[in-house]
Motif scaffolding. Structure first.
Motif, mmCIF file in Angstrom:
data_model
loop_
_atom_site.group_PDB
_atom_site.id
_atom_site.type_symbol
_atom_site.label_atom_id
_atom_site.label_comp_id
_atom_site.label_asym_id
_atom_site.label_seq_id
_atom_site.Cartn_x
_atom_site.Cartn_y
_atom_site.Cartn_z
ATOM 1 N N MET A 161 0.828 -1.201 0.000
ATOM 2 C CA MET A 161 0.000 0.000 0.000
ATOM 3 C C MET A 161 0.863 1.252 0.000
ATOM 4 S SD MET A 161 -3.144 1.162 0.488
ATOM 5 C CE MET A 161 -4.297 0.590 1.692
ATOM 6 N N LEU A 162 1.922 1.249 0.835
ATOM 7 C CA LEU A 162 2.810 2.407 0.883
ATOM 8 C C LEU A 162 3.545 2.579 -0.428
ATOM 9 C CD1 LEU A 162 4.320 2.153 4.481
ATOM 10 C CD2 LEU A 162 2.773 3.891 3.590
ATOM 11 N N SER A 163 3.866 1.450 -1.098
ATOM 12 C CA SER A 163 4.651 1.558 -2.325
ATOM 13 C C SER A 163 3.791 1.889 -3.537
ATOM 14 C CB SER A 163 5.382 0.246 -2.614
ATOM 15 O OG SER A 163 5.775 -0.374 -1.427
ATOM 16 N N PHE A 164 2.585 1.351 -3.588
ATOM 17 C CA PHE A 164 1.817 1.472 -4.827
ATOM 18 C C PHE A 164 0.527 2.251 -4.680
ATOM 19 C CE2 PHE A 164 4.313 -2.430 -5.238
ATOM 20 C CZ PHE A 164 4.986 -2.165 -6.414
ATOM 21 N N GLY A 165 0.170 2.643 -3.450
ATOM 22 C CA GLY A 165 -1.085 3.347 -3.273
ATOM 23 C C GLY A 165 -2.266 2.400 -3.334
ATOM 24 N N ALA A 166 -3.430 2.945 -2.992
ATOM 25 C CA ALA A 166 -4.588 2.080 -2.807
ATOM 26 C C ALA A 166 -5.364 1.811 -4.089
ATOM 27 C CB ALA A 166 -5.528 2.705 -1.775
ATOM 28 N N SER A 167 -5.070 2.568 -5.140
ATOM 29 C CA SER A 167 -5.960 2.447 -6.297
ATOM 30 C C SER A 167 -5.721 1.141 -7.052
ATOM 31 C CB SER A 167 -5.749 3.636 -7.240
ATOM 32 O OG SER A 167 -4.391 3.674 -7.590
ATOM 33 N N PRO A 168 -6.793 0.572 -7.600
ATOM 34 C CA PRO A 168 -6.688 -0.712 -8.286
ATOM 35 C C PRO A 168 -5.789 -0.608 -9.517
ATOM 36 C CG PRO A 168 -8.985 -0.083 -7.936
ATOM 37 C CD PRO A 168 -8.152 1.097 -7.605
ATOM 38 N N ARG A 169 -4.988 -1.636 -9.748
ATOM 39 C CA ARG A 169 -4.104 -1.654 -10.909
ATOM 40 C C ARG A 169 -4.375 -2.919 -11.700
ATOM 41 N NH1 ARG A 169 0.739 1.300 -9.367
ATOM 42 N NH2 ARG A 169 1.683 0.623 -11.318
ATOM 43 N N SER A 170 -4.008 -2.847 -12.964
ATOM 44 C CA SER A 170 -4.077 -4.072 -13.753
ATOM 45 C C SER A 170 -2.968 -4.014 -14.785
ATOM 46 C CB SER A 170 -5.445 -4.228 -14.420
ATOM 47 O OG SER A 170 -5.533 -5.523 -14.976
ATOM 48 N N LEU A 171 -2.945 -4.995 -15.646
ATOM 49 C CA LEU A 171 -1.871 -5.084 -16.628
ATOM 50 C C LEU A 171 -2.500 -5.410 -17.968
ATOM 51 C CD1 LEU A 171 1.148 -5.227 -17.207
ATOM 52 C CD2 LEU A 171 1.095 -7.606 -16.499
ATOM 53 N N ASN A 172 -2.303 -4.512 -18.955
ATOM 54 C CA ASN A 172 -2.862 -4.785 -20.277
ATOM 55 C C ASN A 172 -1.774 -5.273 -21.202
ATOM 56 O OD1 ASN A 172 -5.596 -4.043 -19.833
ATOM 57 N ND2 ASN A 172 -4.856 -1.921 -19.651
ATOM 58 N N VAL A 173 -1.772 -6.548 -21.481
ATOM 59 C CA VAL A 173 -0.785 -7.067 -22.425
ATOM 60 C C VAL A 173 -1.369 -7.004 -23.816
ATOM 61 C CG1 VAL A 173 0.488 -8.533 -20.852
ATOM 62 C CG2 VAL A 173 -1.597 -9.376 -21.882
ATOM 63 N N ALA A 174 -0.495 -7.023 -24.808
ATOM 64 C CA ALA A 174 -0.907 -6.821 -26.196
ATOM 65 C C ALA A 174 -1.958 -7.835 -26.622
ATOM 66 C CB ALA A 174 0.315 -6.908 -27.120
ATOM 67 N N TYR A 175 -1.747 -9.079 -26.179
ATOM 68 C CA TYR A 175 -2.680 -10.124 -26.593
ATOM 69 C C TYR A 175 -3.845 -10.259 -25.621
ATOM 70 C CZ TYR A 175 0.532 -12.409 -23.351
ATOM 71 O OH TYR A 175 1.310 -12.704 -22.264
ATOM 72 N N GLY A 176 -4.034 -9.206 -24.794
ATOM 73 C CA GLY A 176 -5.037 -9.268 -23.736
ATOM 74 C C GLY A 176 -6.436 -9.544 -24.239
ATOM 75 N N SER A 177 -6.775 -9.006 -25.422
ATOM 76 C CA SER A 177 -8.145 -9.181 -25.879
ATOM 77 C C SER A 177 -8.250 -10.237 -26.978
ATOM 78 C CB SER A 177 -8.689 -7.840 -26.377
ATOM 79 O OG SER A 177 -7.747 -7.287 -27.284
ATOM 80 N N ALA A 178 -7.127 -10.880 -27.311
ATOM 81 C CA ALA A 178 -7.162 -11.896 -28.362
ATOM 82 C C ALA A 178 -8.004 -13.086 -27.922
ATOM 83 C CB ALA A 178 -5.744 -12.360 -28.687
ATOM 84 N N THR A 179 -8.723 -13.652 -28.883
ATOM 85 C CA THR A 179 -9.544 -14.817 -28.552
ATOM 86 C C THR A 179 -9.318 -15.922 -29.575
ATOM 87 O OG1 THR A 179 -11.366 -13.936 -29.835
ATOM 88 C CG2 THR A 179 -11.406 -13.508 -27.457
ATOM 89 N N VAL A 180 -9.680 -17.097 -29.173
ATOM 90 C CA VAL A 180 -9.574 -18.254 -30.064
ATOM 91 C C VAL A 180 -10.951 -18.886 -30.128
ATOM 92 C CG1 VAL A 180 -8.331 -20.394 -30.547
ATOM 93 C CG2 VAL A 180 -7.304 -18.636 -29.076
ATOM 94 N N ASN A 181 -11.346 -19.328 -31.307
ATOM 95 C CA ASN A 181 -12.616 -20.031 -31.418
ATOM 96 C C ASN A 181 -12.389 -21.528 -31.449
ATOM 97 O OD1 ASN A 181 -14.367 -17.826 -31.433
ATOM 98 N ND2 ASN A 181 -13.806 -17.404 -33.575
ATOM 99 N N LEU A 182 -13.018 -22.174 -30.502
ATOM 100 C CA LEU A 182 -12.924 -23.637 -30.459
ATOM 101 C C LEU A 182 -14.337 -24.163 -30.666
ATOM 102 C CD1 LEU A 182 -10.610 -24.591 -27.463
ATOM 103 C CD2 LEU A 182 -10.235 -25.055 -29.883
ATOM 104 N N GLY A 183 -14.688 -24.474 -31.905
ATOM 105 C CA GLY A 183 -16.057 -24.893 -32.172
ATOM 106 C C GLY A 183 -17.014 -23.806 -31.724
ATOM 107 N N PRO A 184 -17.984 -24.142 -30.868
ATOM 108 C CA PRO A 184 -18.975 -23.140 -30.450
ATOM 109 C C PRO A 184 -18.436 -22.204 -29.365
ATOM 110 C CG PRO A 184 -19.447 -25.267 -29.450
ATOM 111 C CD PRO A 184 -18.262 -25.472 -30.324
ATOM 112 N N MET A 185 -17.282 -22.540 -28.769
ATOM 113 C CA MET A 185 -16.810 -21.740 -27.638
ATOM 114 C C MET A 185 -15.800 -20.699 -28.079
ATOM 115 S SD MET A 185 -16.295 -24.468 -24.579
ATOM 116 C CE MET A 185 -15.208 -25.482 -25.536
#
Lengths: 266, 260, 319, 247
Positions: free
Chosen positions: B80-104
């Protein structure tokens, strides 16, 4: 405590000085593998064992017997380095036994078949045995040791894929002995192997111990069951209230009145 | 090893921040961070076990719980002291990539995460069943005295186990961070609680139980959310946890531990 | 009886200091109210956690019950403030008895885990039943009845209420500490089997301790509610508050009369004073201290002190 | 001592059995204990003595059979209820309430008979006096040595004013003078009609104290009678020395 006049039922305890006569170890057997030299042992202010001497020579099956509270387990604790003698000394292979954890005892070459067996209940018989050769040196000989154990106890071979918890008390005792043998020890110590077993199984276990002894491994057998010990052992020491009362070749001790006294206090 | 570790989830959080820092400062992909973080996490676990837990052997069982709770607070608040309280995340380049496996349709990240989990499970299984150290771990957890008598140094086994536990938690954090937000204080306890629920469901000291418990928790939460009320999604696991504690303390899949 | 009059003197001193503090110029009422509340809450926790040895990490639930009972009782049920607090205490007692009879069969750490789960379920309920509780957004107490013409929103009034609360909890613990109930609890903590051999029914003692502990915690929750005047379920029912209450008592010395109070003084004052430095990381010091205490001062500060004094007194008597 | 059939039975066990899984730890044991008498319970290690002891005091549930105390069936009563009725016990491994002083330890059972602190403290002091610990009342119980812990156990058991006292190996580990002292002390306890059931390994003590002895082996009662009868019974000698059968 308040003094109470009582009816003179008190019986002065007789002096059980040990007779170091027959069965004294012959000098030609060389140095003992285990030598307990007039030790005093105790906890806090309490002296549990006093002036006890005991030797185990190569190839011998030695019994240490006594009723409950006679000091047997205290001596065992001292041999395994869990407590230190107040007087006297304990030598294993000529070297003093220092303070340490049980696993260090295994490293020295003392295998211990503990009271209550202490197996790994949810592991198979073979896994239990294999763990006996966990240390690097015995591990090199694991396959051979395993064959040797199955040779001694063929019943275990048939059950090698069964979990230890599913076996009978007698068979579990065989696993415990087998696991100790896997260490390829220089000395085997057994703590009350007959405890909690039905009479028929006690005999089975005793015969197994005899069998192991015949392979030449020195054994210190600590037991309450005098009669069984006298039947299979070479020499026997009898403890009462922390002191040795009799010792000698087991055959000579059978029917000895002092043993009966030590047990029944009569 | 029957230690209730209150700081478990906070090591997940440490993993998450590690991935974020390495990505933003050095541009490392989380998968690369994983390779570095695993050995460091292991080392951290071993050091903590030696410094704290191993000193608490002959004390009431509650003290290990308190010590790990303290550890948890220290980790949380340092973050908390190092990074503060606000929520963080990590967006990697392939973060939104998807694969189609049949119907899924599956996201790449979830596939990778699933794959790593399978590898870890397989690795743990192989370790416990086919290596000497693994056998020593199983032996120690089943009968400590018996393990000592065959020459196993059970103290070092405890360090090893704690080290592996911390390393895996850190790894879990690194794998999860591309899909989740992290905050220093809230995230850790959430994971700790889920870990408790999973192990109690599955039975302590039992890898298959932990896997079964994990799956069961997922099923209970999803079914409850679908058929009872979505708002109480987190409560179903806790209710199941309480029921198991009260009715079957050895866990659903746990064997009654027999002493031989 | 000498023991008891000794503790009465200590209690009188505590109240005297409490009454004198507001006379000083520039009194920081918020700080002192928080301190007094935590003295009361930690001492209440200690009845179950210290005297009876059942570590609860779910006591925030009782704080929540007390605070929400005040807010909902006055604003939705139309009760006066005192009845609303009484309602909260009553609910807390019933809740503790139910909770305890379900979980006291569990051993040690499992009991602790179950307390976390139960408090957490209650928090989820407080968040999700928005129609009643105000939900995740929290509940603002806009008005409170004025019992005996006292304005419950005034800091000075709240301060005296907190003082009465803390003093009552301490008095309650002093009352049982040297009597039968206190020893029965300690016997159960030390060894349940041996307690049974002394004729003690351990389950019954634990239930009594839990009910008393829960009731006093809920009472504190009521005062806390008036002080906060904004109820946030993410704080009131949540694990960090439970942890804070428990650790305060443990660091000071569980199972002692003054241990929890000392713990609160040592922990709350610096944490509140340095709030600007640590921002929301104020529990860091709790974490470090509990590590130090479990490793080096296992009985807590007062606990070790009492032990030392006992030893020294005995040694001196022996000459 | 002559067996007097007229004296009332205080404790009675009828066909008591305790099974753990498949194991019969105690198998069909019956006996009677009368006011002011001492019953010795002996047998080799693992014979089921401790299990029987715990079954009689309520710490282990009976599988079948009945325990009657002063005419009422207590087979299902929890331990604390048996204590309240007047069945006192000691623990083989002494269990002082560690954080408390010696006096406070005895105060706890004393509250059972004297709810007020003053009376309870007086009674606790009296019990400590009887066992010779009066000068240690303010010492922490965890700091006592073994012999004194043993006496503290006794003082706690006495503080509940028992009509029947269960003593679990209170002689073990005592040196000869302390043993003699303890034997005399136990004998003095029966003067007011208190009955005693003792599990004991020190045969000297059992033989000197017991009016009647029961011998257990493999959970079964294999012999009973006066010390003279029991100790000369071939069956008992066999059980002790471990003759399984003669090979």
């Amino acid at each position: 405590m308040r003094d109470v006049a009582h009816d003179g039922r008190d019986r002065s305890s007789e002096d059980y000085s040990s007779e170091n006569s027959a069965g004294r170890t012959p000098a030609d057997r060389g140095d003992p593998i285990l030598q307990i030299d007039s030790v005093d042992l105790g906890y806090d202010e309490l002296l549990v064992v006093s002036g006890v001497s005991l030797e185990v020579y190569g190839g011998e099956l030695v019994g240490l017997v006594g009723g409950n509270g006679s000091g047997k387990s205290t001596i065992l604790r001292a041999v395994s380095g869990m407590i230190q003698p107040r007087a006297g000394r304990i030598l294993f292979g000529g070297r003093a036994v220092g303070k340490g954890s049980p696993h260090q005892m295994a490293e020295m070459g003392i295998a211990h078949v503990p009271m209550g067996r202490q197996l790994f209940p949810n592991m198979t018989v073979e896994q239990n045995l294999a763990l006996g050769a966990y240390l690097p040196e015995p591990r090199k000989h694991r396959a051979g040791s395993l064959a040797h154990v199955y040779d001694l106890f063929p019943d275990l071979h048939g059950k090698r894929k069964v979990v230890a918890a599913a076996l009978s008390g007698g068979q579990q005792q065989m696993i415990a002995i087998g696991r100790a043998l896997m260490l390829r020890p220089k000395l085997l110590i057994m703590d009350e192997p007959s405890l909690g077993l039905a009479p028929r199984l006690v005999k089975e276990v005793m015969q197994a111990i005899r069998l192991v002894s015949q392979t030449g491994l020195p054994i210190l057998l600590v037991e309450q069951n005098v009669k069984q010990v006298l039947q299979i052992s070479d020499r026997t020491y009898v403890l009462e209230n922390g002191k040795l009362v009799v010792e000698g070749p087991s055959k000579q001790l059978m029917g000895d009145e002092k043993i009966r006294r030590a047990y029944l206090g009569l | 090893m029957r230690i209730i570790n209150f700081s478990h989830g906070d090591f997940v959080v440490i993993g998450m921040y590690t991935a974020i820092v390495l990505y933003t400062q050095l541009g490392w992909d989380p998968l690369l961070s994983l390779l570095v973080a695993l050995p460091l996490g292991f080392l951290l676990g071993v050091v903590l076990e030696r410094l704290i837990l191993s000193r608490l052997v002959d004390v009431p069982e509650g003290s290990t719980l308190l010590a790990t709770l303290g550890l948890s607070l220290v980790v949380q608040n340092t973050l908390m002291l190092s990074f503060g309280a606000s929520p963080r995340s990590l967006n990697v380049a392939y973060g939104s990539a998807t694969v189609n496996l049949g119907p899924m349709t599956l996201s790449v990240i979830q596939l990778v995460a699933g794959g790593i989990v399978l590898v870890v499970i397989a690795g743990l299984y192989l370790f416990l069943n086919y290596t000497e150290r693994g056998q020593a771990v199983r032996a120690t957890s089943q009968n400590r005295l018996g393990a000592e008598l065959v020459g196993i140094n059970t103290r070092s086994v405890h360090s090893l186990v704690f080290g592996v536990g911390v390393a895996l938690s850190v790894a879990a954090g690194i794998i999860l961070i591309p899909q989740l937000f992290v905050t220093p204080v809230i995230t850790g306890p959430v994971f700790t609680l889920k870990a408790f629920v999973v192990t109690v469901l599955g039975g302590l000291g039992n890898v298959w139980g932990a896997i079964g418990g994990g799956l069961l928790l997922g099923v209970v939460e999803v079914l409850g959310a679908a058929y009872i009320s979505f708002d109480y999604r987190d409560a179903y696991g806790l209710v199941a946890f309480l029921l198991i504690l009260l009715l079957r303390p050895e866990g659903l899949f746990g064997r009654t531990v027999k002493r031989v | 009886m000498k023991r008891f009059s000794g503790s009465l003197a200590q209690l009188a001193l505590f109240i005297a200091v409490g009454l004198a503090l507001p006379l000083l110029p520039g009194t920081n009422f918020s700080l002192l109210i928080t301190l007094l509340l935590f003295i009361g809450l930690a001492t209440s926790w200690d009845i179950l956690g210290g005297w009876t040895g059942q570590t609860s990490l779910g006591h925030a639930a009782f704080v929540g019950i007390g605070a929400y009972a005040l807010a909902l009782g006055t604003n939705r049920l139309g009760l006066d403030a005192i009845s609303a607090v009484q309602l909260g205490v009553g609910v807390a007692v019933l809740f503790a008895l139910l909770w305890g009879s379900l979980t006291f069969g569990l051993r040690g750490s499992y009991f602790t885990l179950s307390t976390i789960a139960i408090a957490e379920i209650l928090r989820l309920a407080a968040i999700n039943e928005a129609w009643f509780t105000g939900g995740s957004a929290g509940l603002f107490i806009s008005s409170l009845p004025e019992p005996f013409g006292l304005d419950l929103f005034e800091r000075r009034v709240e301060y005296y209420l907190a003082l009465v609360y803390a003093a009552s909890v301490l008095a309650c613990v002093m009352w049982f500490a040297s009597g039968r109930f206190g020893y029965e609890m300690r016997a159960v903590r030390e060894d349940e089997a041996a307690a049974q051999a002394s004729g003690i029914n351990p389950t019954r003692i634990k239930l009594r301790a839990f009910a008393l502990s829960g009731a006093l915690t809920a009472l504190g929750g009521g005062v806390y509610g008036a002080y906060l005047s904004f109820l946030d379920p993410h704080n009131l029912f949540f694990l960090p508050l439970s942890v804070q209450i428990a650790l305060t008592a443990i660091i000071g010395g569980r199972g002692t009369v003054w241990g929890p109070a000392l713990g609160a003084t040592l922990l709350i004052l610096p944490a509140e004073l340095f709030r600007s430095v640590f921002a929301e990381a104020n529990l860091l010091i709790y974490g470090l201290l509990i590590l130090i205490v479990t490793l080096f001062v296992p009985r807590g500060l007062i606990g070790e002190l009492e032990r030392y004094l006992l030893r020294r007194r005995y040694a001196r008597e022996q000459g | 001592m002559p067996a007097s059939r007229a004296s009332p039975s205080i404790l009675q066990a009828e066909r008591v059995s305790v099974r753990f899984g498949g194991l019969r730890a105690v198998d069909d044991v019956s006996f009677r204990l009368e006011c002011g008498k001492i019953l010795g319970l002996i047998g080799p290690n693992g014979a089921g003595k401790t299990t029987l002891f715990n079954a009689l005091t309520g710490y282990v549930p009976l599988s079948s059979g009945r325990v009657t105390y002063l005419g009422s069936d207590v087979s299902r009563s929890p331990p604390f209820e048996r204590t309240r009725k007047g069945m006192g016990r000691t623990f083989q491994i002494e269990r002082p309430f560690e954080g408390l002083t010696v006096l406070e330890n005895v105060l706890i059972p004393a509250f059972l008979r004297f709810p007020g602190r003053g009376d309870a403290e007086a009674w606790a002091g009296e019990c400590l006096e009887r066992v010779g610990l009066a000068d240690r009342r303010k010492q922490l119980s965890s700091e006592l040595n073994l012999a004194r812990r043993r006496r503290l156990e006794l003082a706690k058991a006495l503080a509940v004013k028992p009509r029947v006292l269960f003593l679990d190996e209170i002689m073990a580990g005592l040196n000869p003078p302390a043993l003699t002292e303890m034997i005399e002390f136990v004998l003095s306890l029966t003067l007011d009609g208190t009955a005693i059931l003792m599990v004991e390994h020190i045969m000297q003590a059992v033989v000197e104290l017991s009016d009647h002895i029961i011998v257990l082996a493999f959970g079964k009662k294999i012999a009973e009678g006066t010390p003279e009868v029991v100790t000369s019974s071939p069956l008992v000698i066999e059980a002790y020395l471990g003759g399984v059968d003669d090979a």
